[in-house]
Motif scaffolding. Sequence first.
Motif, PDB file in Angstrom:
ATOM      1  N   VAL A  24      15.484   7.463  17.024  1.00  0.00           N
ATOM      2  CA  VAL A  24      16.668   7.135  17.826  1.00  0.00           C
ATOM      3  C   VAL A  24      17.821   8.040  17.413  1.00  0.00           C
ATOM      4  O   VAL A  24      18.545   8.581  18.265  1.00  0.00           O
ATOM      5  CB  VAL A  24      17.036   5.639  17.679  1.00  0.00           C
ATOM      6  CG1 VAL A  24      18.411   5.365  18.267  1.00  0.00           C
ATOM      7  CG2 VAL A  24      15.983   4.768  18.346  1.00  0.00           C
ATOM      8  N   ALA A  25      17.992   8.248  16.120  1.00  0.00           N
ATOM      9  CA  ALA A  25      19.062   9.130  15.646  1.00  0.00           C
ATOM     10  C   ALA A  25      18.819  10.563  16.119  1.00  0.00           C
ATOM     11  O   ALA A  25      19.758  11.253  16.537  1.00  0.00           O
ATOM     12  CB  ALA A  25      19.143   9.078  14.122  1.00  0.00           C
ATOM     13  N   LEU A  26      17.568  11.008  16.089  1.00  0.00           N
ATOM     14  CA  LEU A  26      17.259  12.377  16.495  1.00  0.00           C
ATOM     15  C   LEU A  26      17.445  12.590  17.989  1.00  0.00           C
ATOM     16  O   LEU A  26      17.723  13.700  18.432  1.00  0.00           O
ATOM     17  CB  LEU A  26      15.830  12.740  16.081  1.00  0.00           C
ATOM     18  CG  LEU A  26      15.641  12.902  14.581  1.00  0.00           C
ATOM     19  CD1 LEU A  26      14.170  12.989  14.228  1.00  0.00           C
ATOM     20  CD2 LEU A  26      16.397  14.130  14.080  1.00  0.00           C
ATOM     21  N   ARG A  27      17.298  11.542  18.775  1.00  0.00           N
ATOM     22  CA  ARG A  27      17.545  11.662  20.220  1.00  0.00           C
ATOM     23  C   ARG A  27      18.982  12.078  20.481  1.00  0.00           C
ATOM     24  O   ARG A  27      19.288  12.642  21.530  1.00  0.00           O
ATOM     25  CB  ARG A  27      17.270  10.335  20.922  1.00  0.00           C
ATOM     26  CG  ARG A  27      15.816  10.023  21.050  1.00  0.00           C
ATOM     27  CD  ARG A  27      15.609   8.681  21.720  1.00  0.00           C
ATOM     28  NE  ARG A  27      14.198   8.342  21.649  1.00  0.00           N
ATOM     29  CZ  ARG A  27      13.726   7.130  21.777  1.00  0.00           C
ATOM     30  NH1 ARG A  27      14.536   6.117  22.002  1.00  0.00           N
ATOM     31  NH2 ARG A  27      12.439   6.907  21.700  1.00  0.00           N
ATOM     32  N   ARG A  28      19.852  11.777  19.530  1.00  0.00           N
ATOM     33  CA  ARG A  28      21.261  12.144  19.682  1.00  0.00           C
ATOM     34  C   ARG A  28      21.477  13.635  19.467  1.00  0.00           C
ATOM     35  O   ARG A  28      22.523  14.161  19.830  1.00  0.00           O
ATOM     36  CB  ARG A  28      22.125  11.333  18.727  1.00  0.00           C
ATOM     37  CG  ARG A  28      22.089   9.872  19.104  1.00  0.00           C
ATOM     38  CD  ARG A  28      23.052   9.058  18.298  1.00  0.00           C
ATOM     39  NE  ARG A  28      22.980   7.682  18.763  1.00  0.00           N
ATOM     40  CZ  ARG A  28      23.042   6.634  17.988  1.00  0.00           C
ATOM     41  NH1 ARG A  28      23.204   6.788  16.694  1.00  0.00           N
ATOM     42  NH2 ARG A  28      22.955   5.431  18.487  1.00  0.00           N
ATOM     43  N   LEU A  29      20.510  14.302  18.846  1.00  0.00           N
ATOM     44  CA  LEU A  29      20.606  15.751  18.730  1.00  0.00           C
ATOM     45  C   LEU A  29      20.534  16.323  20.138  1.00  0.00           C
ATOM     46  O   LEU A  29      19.883  15.769  21.009  1.00  0.00           O
ATOM     47  CB  LEU A  29      19.430  16.317  17.918  1.00  0.00           C
ATOM     48  CG  LEU A  29      19.399  16.016  16.448  1.00  0.00           C
ATOM     49  CD1 LEU A  29      18.123  16.540  15.842  1.00  0.00           C
ATOM     50  CD2 LEU A  29      20.598  16.624  15.753  1.00  0.00           C
ATOM     51  N   GLU A  30      21.188  17.401  20.343  1.00  0.00           N
ATOM     52  CA  GLU A  30      21.212  17.966  21.686  1.00  0.00           C
ATOM     53  C   GLU A  30      19.805  18.237  22.190  1.00  0.00           C
ATOM     54  O   GLU A  30      19.085  19.085  21.671  1.00  0.00           O
ATOM     55  CB  GLU A  30      22.016  19.264  21.684  1.00  0.00           C
ATOM     56  CG  GLU A  30      22.196  19.831  23.068  1.00  0.00           C
ATOM     57  CD  GLU A  30      23.106  21.037  23.067  1.00  0.00           C
ATOM     58  OE1 GLU A  30      22.860  21.921  23.867  1.00  0.00           O
ATOM     59  OE2 GLU A  30      24.026  21.069  22.247  1.00  0.00           O
ATOM     60  N   GLY A  31      19.401  17.453  23.158  1.00  0.00           N
ATOM     61  CA  GLY A  31      18.172  17.713  23.882  1.00  0.00           C
ATOM     62  C   GLY A  31      16.866  17.305  23.253  1.00  0.00           C
ATOM     63  O   GLY A  31      15.836  17.544  23.848  1.00  0.00           O
ATOM     64  N   VAL A  32      16.846  16.706  22.072  1.00  0.00           N
ATOM     65  CA  VAL A  32      15.566  16.308  21.480  1.00  0.00           C
ATOM     66  C   VAL A  32      15.138  14.967  22.060  1.00  0.00           C
ATOM     67  O   VAL A  32      15.878  13.992  21.998  1.00  0.00           O
ATOM     68  CB  VAL A  32      15.646  16.225  19.938  1.00  0.00           C
ATOM     69  CG1 VAL A  32      14.345  15.689  19.356  1.00  0.00           C
ATOM     70  CG2 VAL A  32      15.951  17.590  19.354  1.00  0.00           C
ATOM     71  N   GLU A  33      13.957  14.930  22.674  1.00  0.00           N
ATOM     72  CA  GLU A  33      13.405  13.692  23.191  1.00  0.00           C
ATOM     73  C   GLU A  33      12.342  13.205  22.208  1.00  0.00           C
ATOM     74  O   GLU A  33      11.704  14.004  21.545  1.00  0.00           O
ATOM     75  CB  GLU A  33      12.790  13.922  24.564  1.00  0.00           C
ATOM     76  CG  GLU A  33      13.837  14.368  25.583  1.00  0.00           C
ATOM     77  CD  GLU A  33      13.264  14.497  26.956  1.00  0.00           C
ATOM     78  OE1 GLU A  33      12.662  13.523  27.435  1.00  0.00           O
ATOM     79  OE2 GLU A  33      13.418  15.576  27.544  1.00  0.00           O
ATOM     80  N   ALA A  34      12.163  11.895  22.117  1.00  0.00           N
ATOM     81  CA  ALA A  34      11.217  11.331  21.152  1.00  0.00           C
ATOM     82  C   ALA A  34      10.203  10.456  21.862  1.00  0.00           C
ATOM     83  O   ALA A  34      10.550   9.662  22.731  1.00  0.00           O
ATOM     84  CB  ALA A  34      11.967  10.526  20.097  1.00  0.00           C
ATOM     85  N   VAL A  35       8.937  10.603  21.469  1.00  0.00           N
ATOM     86  CA  VAL A  35       7.858   9.803  22.043  1.00  0.00           C
ATOM     87  C   VAL A  35       6.984   9.297  20.890  1.00  0.00           C
ATOM     88  O   VAL A  35       6.651  10.054  19.980  1.00  0.00           O
ATOM     89  CB  VAL A  35       7.039  10.620  23.071  1.00  0.00           C
ATOM     90  CG1 VAL A  35       6.408  11.846  22.474  1.00  0.00           C
ATOM     91  CG2 VAL A  35       5.998   9.767  23.747  1.00  0.00           C
ATOM     92  N   PRO A  36       6.637   8.019  20.899  1.00  0.00           N
ATOM     93  CA  PRO A  36       5.803   7.491  19.814  1.00  0.00           C
ATOM     94  C   PRO A  36       4.378   8.050  19.866  1.00  0.00           C
ATOM     95  O   PRO A  36       3.819   8.258  20.949  1.00  0.00           O
ATOM     96  CB  PRO A  36       5.819   5.980  20.038  1.00  0.00           C
ATOM     97  CG  PRO A  36       6.256   5.781  21.436  1.00  0.00           C
ATOM     98  CD  PRO A  36       7.043   6.989  21.850  1.00  0.00           C
ATOM     99  N   TRP A  37       3.818   8.276  18.690  1.00  0.00           N
ATOM    100  CA  TRP A  37       2.460   8.816  18.548  1.00  0.00           C
ATOM    101  C   TRP A  37       1.459   7.970  19.330  1.00  0.00           C
ATOM    102  O   TRP A  37       0.478   8.483  19.841  1.00  0.00           O
ATOM    103  CB  TRP A  37       2.095   8.866  17.058  1.00  0.00           C
ATOM    104  CG  TRP A  37       0.798   9.545  16.767  1.00  0.00           C
ATOM    105  CD1 TRP A  37       0.600  10.877  16.554  1.00  0.00           C
ATOM    106  CD2 TRP A  37      -0.489   8.928  16.644  1.00  0.00           C
ATOM    107  NE1 TRP A  37      -0.728  11.129  16.315  1.00  0.00           N
ATOM    108  CE2 TRP A  37      -1.421   9.939  16.358  1.00  0.00           C
ATOM    109  CE3 TRP A  37      -0.942   7.619  16.746  1.00  0.00           C
ATOM    110  CZ2 TRP A  37      -2.777   9.690  16.179  1.00  0.00           C
ATOM    111  CZ3 TRP A  37      -2.287   7.363  16.562  1.00  0.00           C
ATOM    112  CH2 TRP A  37      -3.186   8.399  16.286  1.00  0.00           C
ATOM    113  N   GLU A  38       1.722   6.700  19.459  1.00  0.00           N
ATOM    114  CA  GLU A  38       0.792   5.774  20.095  1.00  0.00           C
ATOM    115  C   GLU A  38       0.819   5.824  21.627  1.00  0.00           C
ATOM    116  O   GLU A  38      -0.026   5.225  22.286  1.00  0.00           O
ATOM    117  CB  GLU A  38       1.112   4.333  19.644  1.00  0.00           C
ATOM    118  CG  GLU A  38       0.981   4.119  18.150  1.00  0.00           C
ATOM    119  CD  GLU A  38       2.156   4.642  17.327  1.00  0.00           C
ATOM    120  OE1 GLU A  38       2.003   4.710  16.092  1.00  0.00           O
ATOM    121  OE2 GLU A  38       3.224   5.004  17.873  1.00  0.00           O
ATOM    122  N   ALA A  39       1.781   6.537  22.227  1.00  0.00           N
ATOM    123  CA  ALA A  39       1.884   6.628  23.688  1.00  0.00           C
ATOM    124  C   ALA A  39       0.677   7.360  24.271  1.00  0.00           C
ATOM    125  O   ALA A  39       0.154   8.306  23.676  1.00  0.00           O
ATOM    126  CB  ALA A  39       3.176   7.332  24.076  1.00  0.00           C
TER     127      ALA A  39
END
Length: 144
Positions: A24-39
Amino acid sequence: MTETTGAPVLIFDGDCPYCSIAAVALRRLEGVEAVPWEADPVGPFLEAQFGDRPFAMVLVDPRERRVYAGRSAAEELATRAGTPGIVGGLVRDNYDRIADVVGTLSGRGRDPADVHDTYPLDPRAGDLIDELRAAASDAPAPTV
């Protein structure tokens, strides 16, 4: 056709509350999207990129056409977050120890894979980036 635009995508351990908070914190970096390994889209992406489904933190940067895994991903994220170079080096050098502590505290029960380099983005994996992004936008909020 391989995706070469758009935001970098971080693949992280979605079962780990500490990792979810960090994502969640890294999503605040410009443009970094995060997806869980389990998706669902993560497995096919990892198989296309690595020929396997390694359990690891992975940062995919389609603009650079690079995939950072394990220690390399952690160091690259620290660099992109603007931390001093020494912090990135410490994260890289202590990645296994940090992953072990976080795994123990979260009760994860599995060890990260031994993939720690920077790799060229495989064109087959690049074709799956949009599916990763869709999973990132649907990722649940972390629970603690």
